[in-house]
Scaffold this active site. Structure first.
Site, short mmCIF file in Angstrom:
data_model
loop_
_atom_site.label_atom_id
_atom_site.label_comp_id
_atom_site.label_asym_id
_atom_site.label_seq_id
_atom_site.Cartn_x
_atom_site.Cartn_y
_atom_site.Cartn_z
NE ARG A 42 127.50 55.03 13.42
CZ ARG A 42 127.14 53.98 13.88
NH1 ARG A 42 126.02 53.88 14.67
NH2 ARG A 42 127.73 53.01 13.77
CE LYS B 237 133.01 49.25 8.10
NZ LYS B 237 131.27 49.38 8.43
P1 AMP Z 1 132.74 53.29 13.28
O1 AMP Z 1 133.13 52.43 14.40
O2 AMP Z 1 133.66 52.86 11.96
O3 AMP Z 1 131.24 53.17 12.88
O4 AMP Z 1 133.03 54.80 13.40
C1 AMP Z 1 132.43 55.53 14.59
C2 AMP Z 1 132.97 56.88 14.24
O5 AMP Z 1 134.03 57.28 14.43
C3 AMP Z 1 132.21 57.39 13.07
O6 AMP Z 1 130.66 57.68 12.89
C4 AMP Z 1 132.89 58.93 12.88
O7 AMP Z 1 132.61 59.79 13.63
C5 AMP Z 1 134.18 58.21 13.22
N1 AMP Z 1 135.12 57.80 12.09
C6 AMP Z 1 135.60 56.51 12.02
N2 AMP Z 1 136.39 56.35 10.96
C7 AMP Z 1 136.27 57.39 10.36
C8 AMP Z 1 136.69 57.92 9.02
N3 AMP Z 1 137.24 57.22 8.01
N4 AMP Z 1 136.34 59.20 8.37
C9 AMP Z 1 135.71 60.06 9.19
N5 AMP Z 1 135.04 59.75 10.39
C10 AMP Z 1 135.27 58.45 11.21
#
Ligand code: AMP
Length: 208
Positions: free
Chosen positions: A162, A9
């Site tokens: 995750r 993404k």
């Molecule tokens: P990502 O880089 O999108 O994998 O996000 C890393 C971490 O940020 C996630 O594992 C959550 O702890 C937090 N996070 C990011 N986006 C969200 C969301 N929409 N809702 C809740 N937590 C989020």
């Protein structure tokens, strides 16, 4: 943009943002920036992030909203992650008088995602994403000096958690956007430029 962790993404959003001028808003980046800043909010979300758990909905919604207002066109990456967030996004959009053009899902099997995530490294200097085997960070005096860091949540325990959360809470959003007739599914196992091409073609069809 929807899709499991490691589907690309971030990589795709960066490329499409360059092509279209739409602002790339990645909620994971907002969370990591907050943690890095050492703010009170950063402290509050750090543990969730490192364990691979979702940050509470109210916090992530409040963090994201101001960014939606700042730009006319954007690619939202990593949000919404569950139905409560999707509904909050709809409400925010209604207030702003905006509509989603498309919800793009990048799909790939879990086995490939784990392999991609465990080899992922991010340049602290440029934010560019590499993979230790498929796209290794430059050595020596390359144009990206690094250092190249492994994210706290790209370790095995957190990766597994995750993906579990994705299957349980985020994947069902596909139905939410099918009902709105804006869902587009793209095969994320293809080479990076092919995925970009498919996403762009789908966005153009939606635009027509
Ligand atoms: P990502 O880089 O999108 O994998 O996000 C890393 C971490 O940020 C996630 O594992 C959550 O702890 C937090 N996070 C990011 N986006 C969200 C969301 N929409 N809702 C809740 N937590 C989020």
């Amino acid at each position: 943009m929807l899709g499991p962790q490691g589907a690309g993404k971030g990589t795709q959003a960066q490329r499409i943002s360059r092509e279209t001028g739409a602002k790339h808003i990645a909620t994971g980046d907002l969370v990591r920036a907050e943690i890095k800043s050492g703010s009170e909010l950063g402290e509050a979300v750090k543990d969730y992030n490192n364990r691979g758990e979702l940050v509470p909905d109210e916090i992530i919604i409040e963090m994201t909203k101001p960014h939606l207002e700042k730009h006319d066109a954007w690619l939202l990456d990593g949000f919404p992650r569950n139905e409560a967030q999707a509904r909050a996004l709809d409400e925010a959009l209604e207030e702003l008088g905006l509509e989603l053009d498309a919800a793009v899902v990048l799909e790939a099997p879990d086995k490939e995602l784990v392999e991609r995530l465990s080899g992922r490294r991010t340049s602290e200097a440029t934010g560019k994403i590499y993979h230790v085997e498929h796209d290794p960070p430059p050595e020596g005096d390359g144009e990206d000096p690094g250092p190249f860091i492994q994210r706290e949540d790209d370790r095995e325990e957190s990766i597994r958690r995750r993906l579990e959360i994705y299957h349980e809470h985020t994947k069902p959003l596909k139905d939410y956007y099918v009902e709105k007739d804006i869902l587009v599914t793209v095969d994320a196992t293809q080479a990076i430029p092919e995925v970009t091409k498919d996403v762009m073609a789908a966005l153009e069809r939606k635009d027509a």
